[in-house]
Write an enzyme that holds these catalytic residues in place. Sequence first.
Site, PDB file in Angstrom:
ATOM      1  CG  HIS A  42      -1.914   1.034   1.308  1.00 56.28           C
ATOM      2  ND1 HIS A  42      -1.989   1.891   2.375  1.00 56.28           N
ATOM      3  CD2 HIS A  42      -2.902   1.388   0.456  1.00 56.28           C
ATOM      4  CE1 HIS A  42      -2.982   2.733   2.179  1.00 56.28           C
ATOM      5  NE2 HIS A  42      -3.552   2.449   1.021  1.00 56.28           N
ATOM      6  CG  HIS A  86      -3.309   8.480   0.473  1.00 54.37           C
ATOM      7  ND1 HIS A  86      -3.735   9.120   1.625  1.00 54.37           N
ATOM      8  CD2 HIS A  86      -4.245   7.540   0.197  1.00 54.37           C
ATOM      9  CE1 HIS A  86      -4.875   8.589   2.018  1.00 54.37           C
ATOM     10  NE2 HIS A  86      -5.202   7.624   1.175  1.00 54.37           N
TER      11      HIS A  86
END
Length: 188
Positions: A42, A86
């Site tokens: 991730h 992100h």
Amino acid sequence: MQIFLIILTLILIAAAVYLTLISSTPAKDKMLAPLLGFYYAHRGLHTKDRSIAENSISAFRSAVEHGYGIEFDVQLSKDGQVVVFHDDTLDRVCGIHGNVRDFTFAQLRNFPLCETADSIPLFSEVLKVVDGKVPLIVELKKCRNYSELCASTFTLLKDYHGTYCIESFDPRIVHWFRKHAKKVVRGQ
């Protein structure tokens, strides 16, 4: 009582439609197969101590070296460059107050990630580092100019020969890919 039955019926119909949409078919299984059988890093394979920053070229290289698929997010800079980052804001990772979309890529390039030597990468740079060696889960961030983000992202992916899928929490983005890139695996 009658209203309750109507609401219950509508909920059951909605559930049936949802289950039909996500149900497995041979065509879906064939499309998903290349993405299966991997652990996914991730935001790249970054470290807890932040010596390898999330969403950095170093984190993506590390994921590739260890054979992990990679999940990351893309969004547009002020000048329309597709960047990998992100958060909406730069505060947490770069220590700069402001939104990614409010800075040009040249400005973003000057902000170190987690006080490392790495900075915010272009999506095209990440594609070069990964070079099809591991699968990618590319999440497109919700934004006002989602069509531009979709088109720019897909343009970069057209020449990419690796396995990938597109994801977004924004149903408009998923719909854009359904309409303009039907063969691209996509999800919400």
